[in-house]
Design an enzyme around this catalytic site. Structure first.
Site, PDB file in Angstrom:
ATOM      1  N   PRO A  92     -19.212   3.015  27.881  1.00  0.00           N
ATOM      2  CG  PRO A  92     -19.495   4.648  26.231  1.00  0.00           C
ATOM      3  CD  PRO A  92     -19.196   4.461  27.682  1.00  0.00           C
ATOM      4  CD  GLU A 119     -16.938  14.106  24.430  1.00  0.00           C
ATOM      5  OE1 GLU A 119     -16.664  13.214  23.614  1.00  0.00           O
ATOM      6  OE2 GLU A 119     -18.102  14.505  24.630  1.00  0.00           O
ATOM      7  NE  ARG A 157     -37.098  -7.585  36.819  1.00  0.00           N
ATOM      8  CZ  ARG A 157     -38.410  -7.555  36.915  1.00  0.00           C
ATOM      9  NH1 ARG A 157     -38.997  -6.517  37.454  1.00  0.00           N
ATOM     10  NH2 ARG A 157     -39.134  -8.566  36.483  1.00  0.00           N
ATOM     11  CG  ASP A 172     -38.558 -11.220  34.578  1.00  0.00           C
ATOM     12  OD1 ASP A 172     -39.782 -11.326  34.702  1.00  0.00           O
ATOM     13  OD2 ASP A 172     -37.847 -10.490  35.287  1.00  0.00           O
TER      14      ASP A 172
HETATM   15  N1  ADE Z   1     -21.946   5.881  29.508  1.00  0.00           N
HETATM   16  C1  ADE Z   1     -22.267   6.405  28.313  1.00  0.00           C
HETATM   17  N2  ADE Z   1     -22.803   5.471  27.510  1.00  0.00           N
HETATM   18  C2  ADE Z   1     -22.830   4.304  28.229  1.00  0.00           C
HETATM   19  C3  ADE Z   1     -23.259   2.981  27.958  1.00  0.00           C
HETATM   20  N3  ADE Z   1     -23.776   2.629  26.780  1.00  0.00           N
HETATM   21  N4  ADE Z   1     -23.122   2.060  28.922  1.00  0.00           N
HETATM   22  C4  ADE Z   1     -22.571   2.389  30.111  1.00  0.00           C
HETATM   23  N5  ADE Z   1     -22.148   3.615  30.418  1.00  0.00           N
HETATM   24  C5  ADE Z   1     -22.270   4.583  29.493  1.00  0.00           C
END
Ligand code: ADE
Length: 248
Positions: A92, A119, A157, A172
């Site tokens: 994230p 985590e 794709r 697309d």
């Molecule tokens: N791992 C956990 N959440 C994620 C996300 N939103 N994008 C990429 N990897 C992740």
């Protein structure tokens, strides 16, 4: 000769990839050697009796952290030291994955995808092994497996020949910078809801114009942020201007 795009996936859960990779477009893309996906279980590179891949965080706090040794060992065993291709960590904290990033990555011939769990991952992996970090959106999943699958799917794709349709992925949603126009199929009337007359007209120019205008309308309504970056013609701009007048 087209080159094969190879994905080396490093994960603690390789089995979750298999059913999706053995379905539809991704299966066909592998059969026709447009892509190759190799799955590696990081746990196979542990050297302790219990095959431990996580440990407690230094400094305390909740959750476990992925240990660096098996990750370095796995990736370096497969790809050398330093690795011979980009190593992408799904996290994230990465740059946000968009169609433009998919297009950029589809130019590669080989990449490693590293799926985090727990985590987090020991920071030395990020600093000294990973070359790119990608997030699929501002929400937190339990691991990088679904995000890795999202990358593989969106990138595949874009490879010429991966979609059965010769028109490919050009219209697309997002490929044009706009959301896609609405689709209809038979029957022409279902529960009193009729397919827009223009689509039954056989007039290809009128249909193309209607579709473009629907894409513009839809994008303006649902994702106005996309209009600012989209590649718009003078006609498109005139159409959007007219809509503004109608709003007033
Ligand atoms: N791992 C956990 N959440 C994620 C996300 N939103 N994008 C990429 N990897 C992740």
């Amino acid at each position: 000769m087209t080159t094969t795009l190879r994905f080396d996936v490093f994960t603690l859960f390789p089995e979750v990839f298999t059913p999706y990779l053995e379905t539809s477009i991704l299966q066909r893309a592998q059969e026709s050697h447009l892509i190759e996906v190799k799955l590696y279980n990081i746990r196979d590179w542990t050297i302790d009796r219990h095959h431990v891949c996580d440990d407690m965080p230094y400094g305390g706090g909740g959750g476990m952290v992925m240990k660096p040794e098996p990750i370095f060992a796995a990736i370096e065993a497969v790809l050398g030291a330093p690795p011979s291709c980009p190593v992408v960590l799904l996290t994230p904290q990465g740059r946000v994955f968009t169609q433009a990033v998919a297009e950029e990555l589809s130019q590669q011939t080989h990449m490693a995808l590293l799926c985090g769990r727990y985590e987090g991952i020991d920071e030395r992996v990020r600093e000294h092994l990973v070359t790119d970090q990608i997030s699929i959106g501002d929400y937190v999943l339990s691991g990088g497996e679904l995000p890795a699958m999202v990358l593989i799917d969106a990138i595949t794709r874009l490879i010429p020949g991966a979609l059965g349709d010769p028109e490919g992925a050009w219209d697309d949603s997002h490929a044009t910078g706009l959301l896609e126009y609405p689709h209809y199929t038979r029957p022409p009337e279902f529960r009193n809801w009729r397919v827009p007359e223009v689509l039954l007209s056989g007039d290809h120019a009128r249909i193309a114009k209607w579709r473009r205008q629907q894409a513009l309308l839809r994008t303006r309504q649902r994702r106005p942020d996309l209009l600012e970056k989209a590649n718009l013609s003078d006609k498109d701009r005139d159409f959007l201007k007219d809509l503004e007048f109608q709003d007033e």
